[in-house]
Write a protein that holds these residues in place. Structure first.
Motif, PDB file in Angstrom:
ATOM      1  N   ASN A 190     -12.225 -53.576   8.517  1.00  0.00           N
ATOM      2  CA  ASN A 190     -12.150 -54.703   7.574  1.00  0.00           C
ATOM      3  C   ASN A 190     -13.062 -54.503   6.361  1.00  0.00           C
ATOM      4  OD1 ASN A 190     -10.360 -56.044   9.328  1.00  0.00           O
ATOM      5  ND2 ASN A 190     -12.056 -56.924  10.485  1.00  0.00           N
ATOM      6  N   SER A 191     -13.025 -53.291   5.815  1.00  0.00           N
ATOM      7  CA  SER A 191     -13.805 -52.953   4.620  1.00  0.00           C
ATOM      8  C   SER A 191     -15.313 -53.100   4.817  1.00  0.00           C
ATOM      9  CB  SER A 191     -13.354 -53.800   3.420  1.00  0.00           C
ATOM     10  OG  SER A 191     -12.051 -53.424   3.014  1.00  0.00           O
ATOM     11  N   LYS A 192     -15.766 -52.961   6.053  1.00  0.00           N
ATOM     12  CA  LYS A 192     -17.197 -52.958   6.360  1.00  0.00           C
ATOM     13  C   LYS A 192     -17.503 -51.698   7.161  1.00  0.00           C
ATOM     14  CE  LYS A 192     -17.905 -57.963   6.333  1.00  0.00           C
ATOM     15  NZ  LYS A 192     -18.369 -59.138   7.110  1.00  0.00           N
ATOM     16  N   ALA A 193     -18.416 -50.900   6.650  1.00  0.00           N
ATOM     17  CA  ALA A 193     -18.800 -49.656   7.317  1.00  0.00           C
ATOM     18  C   ALA A 193     -20.241 -49.749   7.783  1.00  0.00           C
ATOM     19  CB  ALA A 193     -18.636 -48.475   6.374  1.00  0.00           C
ATOM     20  N   PHE A 194     -20.470 -49.317   9.010  1.00  0.00           N
ATOM     21  CA  PHE A 194     -21.825 -49.290   9.566  1.00  0.00           C
ATOM     22  C   PHE A 194     -22.131 -47.871  10.007  1.00  0.00           C
ATOM     23  CE2 PHE A 194     -24.760 -49.709  13.244  1.00  0.00           C
ATOM     24  CZ  PHE A 194     -25.851 -50.217  12.555  1.00  0.00           C
ATOM     25  N   ILE A 195     -23.166 -47.290   9.446  1.00  0.00           N
ATOM     26  CA  ILE A 195     -23.571 -45.923   9.775  1.00  0.00           C
ATOM     27  C   ILE A 195     -24.574 -45.960  10.923  1.00  0.00           C
ATOM     28  CG2 ILE A 195     -24.828 -43.902   8.924  1.00  0.00           C
ATOM     29  CD1 ILE A 195     -23.690 -44.501   6.151  1.00  0.00           C
ATOM     30  N   PHE A 196     -24.357 -45.137  11.937  1.00  0.00           N
ATOM     31  CA  PHE A 196     -25.291 -45.080  13.064  1.00  0.00           C
ATOM     32  C   PHE A 196     -25.207 -43.688  13.695  1.00  0.00           C
ATOM     33  CE2 PHE A 196     -21.239 -46.146  14.858  1.00  0.00           C
ATOM     34  CZ  PHE A 196     -21.220 -45.675  16.160  1.00  0.00           C
ATOM     35  N   GLY A 197     -26.027 -43.462  14.710  1.00  0.00           N
ATOM     36  CA  GLY A 197     -25.980 -42.185  15.417  1.00  0.00           C
ATOM     37  C   GLY A 197     -26.246 -40.985  14.523  1.00  0.00           C
TER      38      GLY A 197
END
Length: 266
Positions: A190-197
């Motif tokens: 939904n046009s939201k990106a979360f960077i992790f790992g």
């Protein structure tokens, strides 16, 4: 409030991780368990404002503790918004000890980014393939102080998520082979990106790879969805990573505190 929506949507149903409190048929309290290690879990919860100070949080926590004991979990890590004085007071009364804080950081599209050093070896960022599983698991184990078993489980679950992209960063060796130097995960929905790992192999650090991987990841996200907002989390005490993120255009938008409660000895 941090609720880990992706994990809530993808519960396996094999164990109890969601605790709900109802009043006359209305849901007024919730507590969620999120497990990344075999012996510890993270917990967050909330109560409807009109139903606070009725002992609901205590009931939910007691139920969760009982469930964790049966699962052999020895440590609970409670997630608390930095500005929540009531949450802090409850956790201190419970006997939980403050452990650390994390910044939630959002990419500021108008902010400038530091350039890549010219002497940094060219990095290729590609989507992970099934045969990368062991390499990625090893990087997760090193980067997040996991056992090999926990790292493998986490990696399998992450790569099995329909909303998560895992990238492997490689450099070309003198004999023209490709060597893995890091990996990074992105949850995009939904046009939201979360960077992790985000992990750079221990022996590869200090060479500027981290900045290149991060900038290439931002570009990859924008290629998939140019309108996507991009966020990540970083421990406040991790000054090196914080400096990297700030120079790459990320700005702090929220602070989350973590409290530890040991419920049984290993």
């Amino acid at each position: 409030m941090k609720l880990n929506w992706d994990m809530l949507r993808e519960r396996s149903g094999q164990e109890i991780n969601n605790y709900l409190f109802y009043d006359n048929g209305d849901l007024v309290g919730f507590l969620g368990i999120y497990q990344f290690h075999s012996k510890e879990v993270e917990i967050s919860g909330m109560v409807h404002p009109q139903h606070r100070r009725k002992g609901i949080v205590g009931e939910l926590v007691r139920a969760a503790v009982q469930g964790c004991v049966l699962r052999g979990i020895s440590k609970l890590i409670f997630i608390c918004s930095n500005g929540s004085s009531s949450g802090k007071a409850f956790l201190e009364a419970l006997g939980a000890q403050y452990s650390f804080s994390e910044y939630w950081m959002q990419l500021d599209e108008s902010a400038g980014r530091a350039g890549i050093a010219k002497n940094v070896q060219e990095i290729k960022l590609r989507l992970a393939e099934p045969n990368d599983l062991s390499t990625i698991a090893n990087l997760n184990a090193i980067g997040f102080d996991m056992t090999q078993a926990d790292a493998l489980k986490f990696t399998e679950e992450t790569q099995g998520s329909p909303t998560t992209l895992t990238y492997v960063a490689e450099v070309r060796t003198e004999d023209e082979n490709m060597r893995s130097v890091g990996k990074i995960d992105v949850r995009l929905e939904n046009s939201k990106a979360f960077i992790f790992g985000f992990v750079v192999a221990a022996e590869e650090r200090g060479r500027g790879y981290g900045r290149t991987i991060l900038n290439d990841t931002i570009a990859a996200v924008k290629e998939k969805d140019r309108t996507a907002s991009i966020a990540l989390e970083v421990a406040v005490k991790n000054e090196r990573a914080l400096s990297l993120y700030e120079s790459s255009g990320f700005r702090v938008s929220m602070i989350t505190d973590y409290y530890d409660l040991v419920i049984m000895n290993d």
